[in-house]
Design an enzyme around this catalytic site. Sequence first.
Site, PDB file in Angstrom:
ATOM      1  N   GLY A  75      -5.697  -9.375  -3.169  1.00  0.00           N
ATOM      2  CA  GLY A  75      -7.134  -9.107  -3.227  1.00  0.00           C
ATOM      3  C   GLY A  75      -7.335  -8.005  -4.244  1.00  0.00           C
ATOM      4  N   HIS A  76      -7.846  -8.350  -5.416  1.00  0.00           N
ATOM      5  CA  HIS A  76      -7.987  -7.381  -6.501  1.00  0.00           C
ATOM      6  C   HIS A  76      -9.472  -7.105  -6.749  1.00  0.00           C
ATOM      7  CE1 HIS A  76      -3.770  -8.604  -8.190  1.00  0.00           C
ATOM      8  NE2 HIS A  76      -3.732  -8.154  -6.956  1.00  0.00           N
ATOM      9  N   THR A  77      -9.853  -5.858  -6.610  1.00  0.00           N
ATOM     10  CA  THR A  77     -11.264  -5.490  -6.728  1.00  0.00           C
ATOM     11  C   THR A  77     -11.572  -4.934  -8.108  1.00  0.00           C
ATOM     12  OG1 THR A  77     -11.009  -4.738  -4.456  1.00  0.00           O
ATOM     13  CG2 THR A  77     -13.102  -4.213  -5.528  1.00  0.00           C
TER      14      THR A  77
ATOM     15  N   ASP B 149      -9.211  11.104  -6.324  1.00  0.00           N
ATOM     16  CA  ASP B 149     -10.446  11.630  -5.722  1.00  0.00           C
ATOM     17  C   ASP B 149     -10.398  11.599  -4.195  1.00  0.00           C
ATOM     18  OD1 ASP B 149     -10.473   8.768  -6.499  1.00  0.00           O
ATOM     19  OD2 ASP B 149     -12.297   8.693  -5.293  1.00  0.00           O
TER      20      ASP B 149
ATOM     21  N   THR C 264      -0.858 -12.352   5.689  1.00  0.00           N
ATOM     22  CA  THR C 264      -2.284 -12.541   5.434  1.00  0.00           C
ATOM     23  C   THR C 264      -2.768 -13.910   5.937  1.00  0.00           C
ATOM     24  OG1 THR C 264      -1.771 -13.445   3.269  1.00  0.00           O
ATOM     25  CG2 THR C 264      -2.224 -11.078   3.353  1.00  0.00           C
TER      26      THR C 264
ATOM     27  N   GLN D 101       0.509  -7.864  -5.213  1.00  0.00           N
ATOM     28  CA  GLN D 101       1.290  -7.180  -4.173  1.00  0.00           C
ATOM     29  C   GLN D 101       1.908  -5.877  -4.730  1.00  0.00           C
ATOM     30  OE1 GLN D 101       1.897 -10.967  -4.279  1.00  0.00           O
ATOM     31  NE2 GLN D 101       0.040 -10.748  -3.081  1.00  0.00           N
TER      32      GLN D 101
ATOM     33  N   ASP E 188      -2.278  -3.018  -3.136  1.00  0.00           N
ATOM     34  CA  ASP E 188      -3.620  -2.416  -3.111  1.00  0.00           C
ATOM     35  C   ASP E 188      -3.702  -1.077  -3.840  1.00  0.00           C
ATOM     36  OD1 ASP E 188      -4.439  -4.563  -1.548  1.00  0.00           O
ATOM     37  OD2 ASP E 188      -3.887  -3.544   0.302  1.00  0.00           O
TER      38      ASP E 188
ATOM     39  N   SER F 215      -6.881   7.648 -12.300  1.00  0.00           N
ATOM     40  CA  SER F 215      -8.127   7.043 -11.835  1.00  0.00           C
ATOM     41  C   SER F 215      -8.745   7.935 -10.771  1.00  0.00           C
ATOM     42  CB  SER F 215      -7.841   5.641 -11.295  1.00  0.00           C
ATOM     43  OG  SER F 215      -9.007   5.082 -10.735  1.00  0.00           O
TER      44      SER F 215
ATOM     45  N   LYS G 200      -4.619  -2.372  -8.899  1.00  0.00           N
ATOM     46  CA  LYS G 200      -4.184  -3.168 -10.064  1.00  0.00           C
ATOM     47  C   LYS G 200      -5.385  -3.886 -10.680  1.00  0.00           C
ATOM     48  CE  LYS G 200      -1.409  -5.324  -7.241  1.00  0.00           C
ATOM     49  NZ  LYS G 200      -1.598  -4.490  -6.044  1.00  0.00           N
ATOM     50  N   GLY G 201      -6.261  -4.412  -9.801  1.00  0.00           N
ATOM     51  CA  GLY G 201      -7.424  -5.162 -10.286  1.00  0.00           C
ATOM     52  C   GLY G 201      -8.272  -4.319 -11.223  1.00  0.00           C
ATOM     53  N   LYS G 202      -8.579  -3.097 -10.814  1.00  0.00           N
ATOM     54  CA  LYS G 202      -9.383  -2.210 -11.666  1.00  0.00           C
ATOM     55  C   LYS G 202      -8.684  -2.021 -13.018  1.00  0.00           C
ATOM     56  CE  LYS G 202     -10.747   2.474 -12.589  1.00  0.00           C
ATOM     57  NZ  LYS G 202     -11.142   3.811 -12.220  1.00  0.00           N
TER      58      LYS G 202
ATOM     59  N   THR H  37       6.588  -9.893   1.229  1.00  0.00           N
ATOM     60  CA  THR H  37       5.998 -11.193   0.925  1.00  0.00           C
ATOM     61  C   THR H  37       7.136 -12.086   0.422  1.00  0.00           C
ATOM     62  OG1 THR H  37       4.138 -12.307  -0.153  1.00  0.00           O
ATOM     63  CG2 THR H  37       5.318 -10.648  -1.476  1.00  0.00           C
TER      64      THR H  37
HETATM   65  P1  GDP Z   1      -5.287  -4.098  -5.882  1.00  0.00           P
HETATM   66  O1  GDP Z   1      -4.897  -5.108  -4.856  1.00  0.00           O
HETATM   67  O2  GDP Z   1      -4.127  -3.301  -6.350  1.00  0.00           O
HETATM   68  O3  GDP Z   1      -6.072  -4.673  -7.025  1.00  0.00           O
HETATM   69  O4  GDP Z   1      -6.245  -3.057  -5.135  1.00  0.00           O
HETATM   70  P2  GDP Z   1      -7.484  -3.418  -4.165  1.00  0.00           P
HETATM   71  O5  GDP Z   1      -8.616  -3.894  -4.983  1.00  0.00           O
HETATM   72  O6  GDP Z   1      -7.035  -4.263  -3.022  1.00  0.00           O
HETATM   73  O7  GDP Z   1      -7.778  -2.000  -3.538  1.00  0.00           O
HETATM   74  C1  GDP Z   1      -8.076  -0.913  -4.346  1.00  0.00           C
HETATM   75  C2  GDP Z   1      -9.427  -0.351  -3.904  1.00  0.00           C
HETATM   76  O8  GDP Z   1      -9.590   0.936  -4.472  1.00  0.00           O
HETATM   77  C3  GDP Z   1     -10.614  -1.146  -4.389  1.00  0.00           C
HETATM   78  O9  GDP Z   1     -11.609  -1.111  -3.414  1.00  0.00           O
HETATM   79  C4  GDP Z   1     -11.061  -0.406  -5.643  1.00  0.00           C
HETATM   80  O10 GDP Z   1     -12.431  -0.586  -5.924  1.00  0.00           O
HETATM   81  C5  GDP Z   1     -10.769   1.003  -5.250  1.00  0.00           C
HETATM   82  N1  GDP Z   1     -10.399   1.945  -6.327  1.00  0.00           N
HETATM   83  C6  GDP Z   1      -9.735   1.707  -7.471  1.00  0.00           C
HETATM   84  N2  GDP Z   1      -9.460   2.856  -8.122  1.00  0.00           N
HETATM   85  C7  GDP Z   1      -9.980   3.846  -7.360  1.00  0.00           C
HETATM   86  C8  GDP Z   1     -10.027   5.270  -7.485  1.00  0.00           C
HETATM   87  O11 GDP Z   1      -9.479   5.876  -8.398  1.00  0.00           O
HETATM   88  N3  GDP Z   1     -10.675   5.951  -6.482  1.00  0.00           N
HETATM   89  C9  GDP Z   1     -11.265   5.328  -5.439  1.00  0.00           C
HETATM   90  N4  GDP Z   1     -11.889   6.072  -4.523  1.00  0.00           N
HETATM   91  N5  GDP Z   1     -11.226   4.002  -5.277  1.00  0.00           N
HETATM   92  C10 GDP Z   1     -10.595   3.266  -6.220  1.00  0.00           C
HETATM   93  P1  IMO Z   2      -2.527  -7.078  -3.517  1.00  0.00           P
HETATM   94  O1  IMO Z   2      -2.216  -7.923  -4.724  1.00  0.00           O
HETATM   95  C1  IMO Z   2      -1.229  -5.464   0.313  1.00  0.00           C
HETATM   96  C2  IMO Z   2       1.394  -7.986   2.748  1.00  0.00           C
HETATM   97  C3  IMO Z   2       0.808  -8.517   4.043  1.00  0.00           C
HETATM   98  C4  IMO Z   2       2.057  -8.554   4.906  1.00  0.00           C
HETATM   99  C5  IMO Z   2       3.139  -8.996   3.891  1.00  0.00           C
HETATM  100  C6  IMO Z   2       3.444 -10.479   3.936  1.00  0.00           C
HETATM  101  O2  IMO Z   2      -3.955  -7.073  -3.140  1.00  0.00           O
HETATM  102  O3  IMO Z   2      -1.933  -5.724  -3.659  1.00  0.00           O
HETATM  103  P2  IMO Z   2       2.098 -12.626   3.075  1.00  0.00           P
HETATM  104  O4  IMO Z   2       0.753 -13.165   3.472  1.00  0.00           O
HETATM  105  O5  IMO Z   2       2.229 -12.316   1.631  1.00  0.00           O
HETATM  106  O6  IMO Z   2       3.241 -13.468   3.585  1.00  0.00           O
HETATM  107  O7  IMO Z   2       2.231 -11.226   3.888  1.00  0.00           O
HETATM  108  O8  IMO Z   2       2.653  -8.645   2.612  1.00  0.00           O
HETATM  109  N1  IMO Z   2       0.601  -8.296   1.527  1.00  0.00           N
HETATM  110  C7  IMO Z   2      -0.156  -7.400   0.893  1.00  0.00           C
HETATM  111  N2  IMO Z   2      -0.442  -6.110   1.194  1.00  0.00           N
HETATM  112  N3  IMO Z   2      -1.706  -6.026  -0.829  1.00  0.00           N
HETATM  113  C8  IMO Z   2      -1.416  -7.297  -1.144  1.00  0.00           C
HETATM  114  O9  IMO Z   2      -1.780  -7.849  -2.320  1.00  0.00           O
HETATM  115  C9  IMO Z   2      -0.631  -8.062  -0.253  1.00  0.00           C
HETATM  116  N4  IMO Z   2      -0.168  -9.331  -0.264  1.00  0.00           N
HETATM  117  C10 IMO Z   2       0.591  -9.458   0.830  1.00  0.00           C
HETATM  118  O10 IMO Z   2      -0.164  -7.648   4.560  1.00  0.00           O
HETATM  119  O11 IMO Z   2       2.387  -7.260   5.335  1.00  0.00           O
HETATM  120 MG    MG Z   3      -5.448  -5.691  -2.923  1.00  0.00          MG
END
Ligand code: GDP
Ligand code: IMO
Ligand code: MG
Length: 429
Positions: free
Chosen positions: A40-42, A331, A128, A222, A13, A411, A16-18, A237
């Site tokens: 979950g990539h936003t 931020d 998850t 991840q 989290d 960012s 990476k998605g951004k 994972t």
């Molecule tokens: P990923 O799994 O690595 O793609 O990340 P996620 O999407 O699960 O979580 C990242 C969250 O941070 C999302 O809600 C993004 O919209 C948000 N985000 C990304 N970059 C920034 C940033 O620089 N500042 C803030 N406040 N939010 C960000």
């Molecule tokens: P992104 O790509 C954050 C965590 C789960 C749990 C462990 C094992 O959005 O960064 P699993 O369902 O994979 O067997 O769960 O890994 N986990 C993540 N935590 N971001 C993820 O993906 C994750 N994918 C799995 O919360 O602790």
């Molecule tokens: Mg994520």
Amino acid sequence: MSTLVIIGAQWGDEAKGKMVDVLGSEAELVVRYSGGNNAGHTVIRDGETFKFHLVPAGILHTEVTSILGGGMAICPKSLLEELEQTRKQQPELGRLIISPAAHVVFPYHKLLDQLEESARGDNKIGTTSRGIGPMYTDKVQRVGIRMGEFVRPDVFKERLKTVVEFKNRLIQLLGGEPIEFEPLFEEYSQYAAQLAPYVVDTESELQDAVQAGKQVLFEGAQGTFLDLDHGTYPYVTSSHPTAGGACLGTGVGPRDIHHALGVAKAYTTRVGEGPFPTELDNEIGQQIRDQGHEYGTTTGRPRRCGWLDLAALKASCRINSLSGLILTRIDVLSGVGDIKVCTGYKLNGELLKGLPYTTADWAACEAVYETLPGWSGDISGSRSREDLPQTAQDFVSFVEDFCGVKSAILSVGPDRKETIFCDRSLLWG
Ligand code: GDP
Ligand code: IMO
Ligand code: MG
């Protein structure tokens, strides 16, 4: 000639998605190589939010081909739903292709994920519940069903029959209801028919692109410390999110990976159970969670928040041979006061050279901190490093000096425009 891997340098989290969306417009191919819809990539564009779990975040770029690589865990039902949802938001998408080597996630994997977690009791991993662990277990046990078999009705039926019988014994052992073969086969045959046109020889296409010098972006899922080998085992994972996983999960050789960028938050979060030495189980942790809206993209669970773990980030730089850092969510730390960063761990009073290995050592170790002055106010309008408050610039420099790796991008907000490019030569150059 350039290929670039974007990996999560912490526990997932990191945004990476951004970053894949931001850099995707410069690529010809975007490739996911590990994990499944546990990710979950936003992506936020002009106020609209897209959430990707299986589909590469590059798909919003219509000129880009997106690939689901052989290292992935693919839930056909979720993939089809996600494609439908994404098409509702943006009717024209880039081309998507799927490797025949990717493995399929079935309902028995999800059921087993839940049953195994219950059986673990207090030692649960906090997965998850997407069936990821049980699917990769099947892969290693050599009973998994791959996409190439799934889309061939004759082969699929026989393989599924054998596997379901085998799985049902396990499900019953764990106190679950056995799965009925016929309805499962019927339902999944329909998904297979819909997905068949996407399943092609992705490895050759990718190899041709790499040889032709096209820009290829690998989208990690991840994070490094969720890696099966390099993470905080067993709270990990079941796949390889690290840069090396890009080779394993796509068939591209190590000398064809030219750059690796590690995405890291300016602090640390983790979802699920497992060690977290810099965790802030207090008001500051809650303030970071509130300011950063730190709730999971996939499961909605509150993310655990803590100070930036530089000892771990430095290890991540080595494990992934990072050529550059992408520091995100700078931020979010505005207004939290002085900022701490963990520069090492002490175990039984001794400073460790590396990271702890066992769960017991992780739990017993103590984070060693350095305190840096914080900043306040809205910094999301900063578009260059110099626009940031001096203390934020100093924070970034401290991270770079400690890790020995420069920032490629910073960012300062979720929207693609809230991005600062520091050094473009660290990207494709
Ligand atoms: P990923 O799994 O690595 O793609 O990340 P996620 O999407 O699960 O979580 C990242 C969250 O941070 C999302 O809600 C993004 O919209 C948000 N985000 C990304 N970059 C920034 C940033 O620089 N500042 C803030 N406040 N939010 C960000
Ligand atoms: P992104 O790509 C954050 C965590 C789960 C749990 C462990 C094992 O959005 O960064 P699993 O369902 O994979 O067997 O769960 O890994 N986990 C993540 N935590 N971001 C993820 O993906 C994750 N994918 C799995 O919360 O602790
Ligand atoms: Mg994520």
